[in-house]
Design a protein around this motif. Structure first.
Motif, PDB file in Angstrom:
ATOM      1  N   ALA A 182      38.839 -28.599 112.966  1.00 29.02           N
ATOM      2  CA  ALA A 182      39.086 -28.325 113.548  1.00 29.02           C
ATOM      3  C   ALA A 182      40.505 -29.522 114.295  1.00 29.02           C
ATOM      4  O   ALA A 182      40.901 -30.205 113.721  1.00 29.02           O
ATOM      5  CB  ALA A 182      38.808 -28.682 115.088  1.00 29.02           C
ATOM      6  N   VAL A 183      40.988 -28.156 114.296  1.00 30.81           N
ATOM      7  CA  VAL A 183      42.762 -29.083 113.869  1.00 30.81           C
ATOM      8  C   VAL A 183      43.551 -28.810 116.142  1.00 30.81           C
ATOM      9  O   VAL A 183      43.342 -27.546 116.842  1.00 30.81           O
ATOM     10  CB  VAL A 183      43.835 -28.647 113.410  1.00 30.81           C
ATOM     11  CG1 VAL A 183      45.508 -29.547 113.833  1.00 30.81           C
ATOM     12  CG2 VAL A 183      43.315 -28.434 112.392  1.00 30.81           C
ATOM     13  N   ALA A 184      43.852 -30.428 116.857  1.00 35.20           N
ATOM     14  CA  ALA A 184      43.700 -29.926 118.136  1.00 35.20           C
ATOM     15  C   ALA A 184      44.833 -30.934 118.792  1.00 35.20           C
ATOM     16  O   ALA A 184      45.002 -31.499 118.587  1.00 35.20           O
ATOM     17  CB  ALA A 184      42.313 -30.695 119.061  1.00 35.20           C
ATOM     18  N   MET A 185      45.228 -30.838 119.635  1.00 31.50           N
ATOM     19  CA  MET A 185      46.308 -31.774 120.560  1.00 31.50           C
ATOM     20  C   MET A 185      45.050 -33.815 121.052  1.00 31.50           C
ATOM     21  O   MET A 185      44.509 -32.684 121.812  1.00 31.50           O
ATOM     22  CB  MET A 185      47.420 -30.969 121.560  1.00 31.50           C
ATOM     23  CG  MET A 185      47.421 -29.353 121.163  1.00 31.50           C
ATOM     24  SD  MET A 185      48.537 -30.552 119.941  1.00 31.50           S
ATOM     25  CE  MET A 185      50.060 -31.285 120.669  1.00 31.50           C
ATOM     26  N   ALA A 186      46.309 -34.187 121.245  1.00 29.42           N
ATOM     27  CA  ALA A 186      45.934 -35.168 121.859  1.00 29.42           C
ATOM     28  C   ALA A 186      46.981 -34.939 123.277  1.00 29.42           C
ATOM     29  O   ALA A 186      47.675 -34.889 123.253  1.00 29.42           O
ATOM     30  CB  ALA A 186      46.551 -37.090 121.043  1.00 29.42           C
ATOM     31  N   ARG A 187      46.391 -36.057 123.998  1.00 32.06           N
ATOM     32  CA  ARG A 187      47.060 -36.581 125.440  1.00 32.06           C
ATOM     33  C   ARG A 187      46.200 -37.026 125.843  1.00 32.06           C
ATOM     34  O   ARG A 187      45.425 -38.258 125.669  1.00 32.06           O
ATOM     35  CB  ARG A 187      46.445 -34.902 126.355  1.00 32.06           C
ATOM     36  CG  ARG A 187      44.745 -34.853 126.200  1.00 32.06           C
ATOM     37  CD  ARG A 187      44.227 -33.608 127.037  1.00 32.06           C
ATOM     38  NE  ARG A 187      43.218 -33.990 127.383  1.00 32.06           N
ATOM     39  CZ  ARG A 187      42.581 -34.192 128.681  1.00 32.06           C
ATOM     40  NH1 ARG A 187      43.386 -34.967 129.332  1.00 32.06           N
ATOM     41  NH2 ARG A 187      41.268 -34.032 128.950  1.00 32.06           N
ATOM     42  N   SER A 188      47.117 -37.845 126.765  1.00 28.45           N
ATOM     43  CA  SER A 188      46.338 -38.586 127.966  1.00 28.45           C
ATOM     44  C   SER A 188      45.597 -38.185 128.771  1.00 28.45           C
ATOM     45  O   SER A 188      44.874 -36.971 128.511  1.00 28.45           O
ATOM     46  CB  SER A 188      48.003 -38.925 128.770  1.00 28.45           C
ATOM     47  OG  SER A 188      48.285 -38.410 129.826  1.00 28.45           O
ATOM     48  N   GLN A 189      45.590 -39.018 129.686  1.00 26.27           N
ATOM     49  CA  GLN A 189      44.716 -38.860 131.413  1.00 26.27           C
ATOM     50  C   GLN A 189      44.373 -37.756 132.029  1.00 26.27           C
ATOM     51  O   GLN A 189      44.014 -36.393 132.251  1.00 26.27           O
ATOM     52  CB  GLN A 189      44.278 -39.615 131.794  1.00 26.27           C
ATOM     53  CG  GLN A 189      43.072 -41.061 130.705  1.00 26.27           C
ATOM     54  CD  GLN A 189      43.863 -41.666 130.962  1.00 26.27           C
ATOM     55  OE1 GLN A 189      45.343 -41.202 130.153  1.00 26.27           O
ATOM     56  NE2 GLN A 189      43.752 -43.612 130.727  1.00 26.27           N
ATOM     57  N   LEU A 190      46.285 -37.334 131.483  1.00 17.06           N
ATOM     58  CA  LEU A 190      46.124 -35.812 132.761  1.00 17.06           C
ATOM     59  C   LEU A 190      46.333 -35.320 131.875  1.00 17.06           C
ATOM     60  O   LEU A 190      46.306 -34.719 130.737  1.00 17.06           O
ATOM     61  CB  LEU A 190      48.268 -36.120 132.403  1.00 17.06           C
ATOM     62  CG  LEU A 190      48.159 -37.834 133.572  1.00 17.06           C
ATOM     63  CD1 LEU A 190      49.804 -37.837 133.282  1.00 17.06           C
ATOM     64  CD2 LEU A 190      47.296 -36.789 134.832  1.00 17.06           C
TER      65      LEU A 190
END
Length: 260
Positions: free
Chosen positions: A192-200
């Motif tokens: 799978a390829v997914a987006m990293a993000r911060s806590q928001l």
């Protein structure tokens, strides 16, 4: 298989590392970390179901800024080359139009060319290969800053951020701007390829990751937008510090609808 306590702690550290290595430089409260998110999913289920139903029926124009984001109306293939070897990704704009559109738009703009994979976690068990921080193009940027940057959109002069977009199984539309307790249509299976993000929730920008194994505990918390269809062996050989030679759209470029 039930995790033993030390394994559970390690799992929470791995998830926490993913969120802290996301694309936002904003400081947020630690009690909103993915570790707490994962631990509280069961208690969130009933309260989330009503909100999910409401948000999934919301038009894109009602979410600030979404109508100005690129969309992928269909599917596309992207080939990322690392050390001369290709990785083919099928990007799914049918089920994640905003997340997929953002990624394909950045590929088209050449944003990923020359960027570093700044985070690779294989021990104590396969986890993720993460890259996409535009700061990593500059070799003078300290390693401890990598994982904090996102794409600066020249049209707005600030970092482009996209809403968390997850489509539950059986739903007609994705849920936006919040994690979900229901099983998503696009899951964190190996490749799978997914987006990293911060806590928001709405903080993803350009950083993405490959899932090195089935990571079902991330489902509902991070936006999967595609899968590796060829070259997963190349992904398995990526080391921290390796650079992306190039990223190119090889199929479905006509499905990208960008704002002018």
């Amino acid at each position: 298989m039930r995790l033993k306590f030390p394994q559970f702690l390690m799992l929470m550290l791995m998830i926490g590392g993913l969120i802290l290595g996301g694309c936002s430089t904003e400081k947020v409260a630690s009690n909103t970390s993915p570790a707490s998110t994962a631990a509280s999913k069961a208690t969130e289920a009933s309260s989330n179901s009503t909100a999910e139903a409401a948000i999934s029926q919301t038009s894109s124009e009602s979410i600030p800024g979404m109508k100005d984001l690129p969309r992928l109306e269909g599917k596309a293939n992207v080939v990322i080359t690392v050390k001369g070897a290709p990785i083919t990704i099928e990007v799914d704009g049918v089920n994640a139009p905003i997340t997929a559109g953002n990624f394909v738009d950045l590929v088209q703009k050449g944003v990923y060319d020359g960027l570093v994979f700044h985070r690779v976690v294989r021990d104590p068990q396969p986890f993720v290969v993460q890259g996409g921080d535009p700061q990593s193009k500059d070799p003078k940027v300290p390693a401890n800053r990598l994982g904090t940057g996102g794409y600066i959109d020249p049209k707005i002069g600030t970092e482009r951020r996209i809403p968390l977009e997850i489509k539950p199984e059986g739903a007609e539309e994705p849920v936006y701007s919040q994690t979900i307790a229901r099983k998503p249509l696009l899951t964190h299976k190996q490749g799978a390829v997914a987006m990293a993000r911060s806590q928001l929730p709405d903080s993803a920008s350009s950083q993405f990751y490959f899932a090195l194994a089935d990571l079902g505990f991330l489902d509902g918390s991070y936006a999967v937008f595609g899968y590796v269809t060829d070259g997963f062996d190349v992904v398995n050989q990526i080391h921290q510090g390796d650079r992306i030679d190039s990223a190119k759209i090889t199929k479905g470029a006509q499905n990208l609808k960008s704002t002018k």
